[in-house]
Motif scaffolding. Structure first.
Motif, short mmCIF file in Angstrom:
data_model
loop_
_atom_site.label_atom_id
_atom_site.label_comp_id
_atom_site.label_asym_id
_atom_site.label_seq_id
_atom_site.Cartn_x
_atom_site.Cartn_y
_atom_site.Cartn_z
N THR A 96 0.75 -1.25 0.10
CA THR A 96 -0.17 -0.01 -0.10
C THR A 96 0.89 1.17 -0.11
N ILE A 97 0.19 2.31 -0.54
CA ILE A 97 1.00 3.53 -0.35
C ILE A 97 -0.02 4.72 -0.13
N ILE A 98 0.53 5.58 1.00
CA ILE A 98 -0.49 6.50 1.56
C ILE A 98 0.20 7.87 1.14
N ASN A 99 -0.38 8.71 0.21
CA ASN A 99 0.09 9.92 -0.24
C ASN A 99 -0.81 10.85 0.47
N ARG A 100 -0.16 11.69 1.41
CA ARG A 100 -0.88 12.90 2.10
C ARG A 100 -0.52 13.96 1.14
N LYS A 101 -0.93 15.21 1.53
CA LYS A 101 -0.84 16.41 0.61
C LYS A 101 0.64 16.70 0.18
N CYS A 127 -6.94 14.41 -5.45
CA CYS A 127 -5.76 13.52 -4.73
C CYS A 127 -4.68 13.14 -5.75
N GLY A 128 -4.72 13.12 -6.88
CA GLY A 128 -3.83 12.57 -7.75
C GLY A 128 -4.33 11.67 -8.70
N GLU A 185 -5.86 11.78 3.04
CA GLU A 185 -5.07 10.83 2.55
C GLU A 185 -5.47 10.16 1.22
N ARG A 186 -4.51 9.89 0.36
CA ARG A 186 -4.88 9.25 -0.94
C ARG A 186 -4.31 7.75 -0.45
N VAL A 187 -5.18 6.88 -0.21
CA VAL A 187 -4.55 5.35 0.04
C VAL A 187 -4.90 4.31 -0.96
N VAL A 188 -3.87 3.79 -1.61
CA VAL A 188 -4.06 3.04 -2.64
C VAL A 188 -3.39 1.44 -2.32
N ILE A 189 -4.02 0.43 -2.60
CA ILE A 189 -3.38 -0.81 -2.65
C ILE A 189 -2.86 -1.27 -4.29
N SER A 190 -1.64 -1.77 -4.15
CA SER A 190 -1.04 -2.09 -5.55
C SER A 190 -0.66 -3.52 -5.40
N PHE A 191 -0.65 -4.19 -6.57
CA PHE A 191 -0.28 -5.68 -6.55
C PHE A 191 0.08 -6.16 -7.89
N ASN A 192 1.01 -7.04 -7.97
CA ASN A 192 1.29 -7.79 -9.29
C ASN A 192 1.10 -9.15 -9.45
N ILE A 193 0.57 -9.37 -10.73
CA ILE A 193 0.20 -10.97 -10.95
C ILE A 193 1.21 -11.40 -11.81
N SER A 194 1.91 -12.73 -11.80
CA SER A 194 2.61 -13.49 -12.50
C SER A 194 2.03 -14.77 -13.10
#
Length: 202
Positions: A96-101, A127-128, A185-194
């Motif tokens: 996860t990534i939390i982007n604040r201002k 938020c971007g 806060e901008r909160v995103v979950i990222s992941f990769n699939i193989s």
């Protein structure tokens, strides 16, 4: 005159997950617990933002999240017509990534994967956007000026995040995240699939 054939198109899937509210509350608590236990996090593409270490995919909350979004992942496999009988599909990592201002993410791509994803847990207005770049090398060297942008001539496309939105895209696709201009806060979950051949020897 007939419309042009779109050879070598780049697919990006963006779908709002049904019944996302309960999941978002639960996974937000999981994320905040991770941040509280690891304030430093890691630095990758993140500029000022907090980037977690990889989730433990054996934890109950990530497992519930994966179950919720599995139909969307399976739709990608179906659209691509990938051979799943002779390949092993696996979520290799999730974070996860939390982007604040003022926080953003530099342009990057995700190597050694087939599909990558961004899922929005918190996405306030301004938020971007997530910005995608034309992966073809030819337009970089020569690109005539266009009067307006369309699906044939654009070199950059962007998606505005909203809570509950899942964006899936080829891992080779360069992308960045604009600065968060909100006070939330901008909160995103990222992941990769193989996808790996079943007879592959590692």
């Amino acid at each position: 005159m007939s419309s042009p054939n779109l050879f070598f198109s780049t697919p990006v899937w963006a779908t709002k997950i049904k019944d996302y509210l309960t999941m978002n509350e639960k996974i937000y608590s999981y994320i905040k617990n991770l941040e509280n236990n690891d304030k430093q996090g890691v630095v990758k593409s993140n500029v000022k933002g907090w980037h977690s270490k990889n989730f433990s995919l054996k934890d109950e909350t990530p497992k519930e999240f994966i179950n919720l979004i599995s139909p969307n992942i399976n739709q990608v496999f179906k659209d691509m017509d990938w051979d799943l009988e002779n390949q092993i599909t696996k979520i290799t990592n999730m974070w996860t990534i939390i982007n604040r201002k003022g926080a953003a993410n530099d342009r990057h791509h995700h190597g050694n994967s087939a599909i990558s994803a961004a899922y929005y847990v918190k996405a306030p207005e301004n938020c971007g956007k997530i910005v995608f770049y034309d992966p073809r090398p030819a337009p970089i060297y020569f690109h005539p000026n266009a009067r307006s942008s369309n699906s044939l001539n654009c070199q950059v496309n962007a998606i505005t995040p909203v809570e509950g939105l899942l964006v899936l895209f080829p891992s080779y696709l360069d992308h960045s995240v604009e600065a968060n201009n909100s006070n939330e806060e901008r909160v995103v979950i990222s992941f990769n699939i193989s996808l790996t051949p079943k007879n592959h020897i590692s």
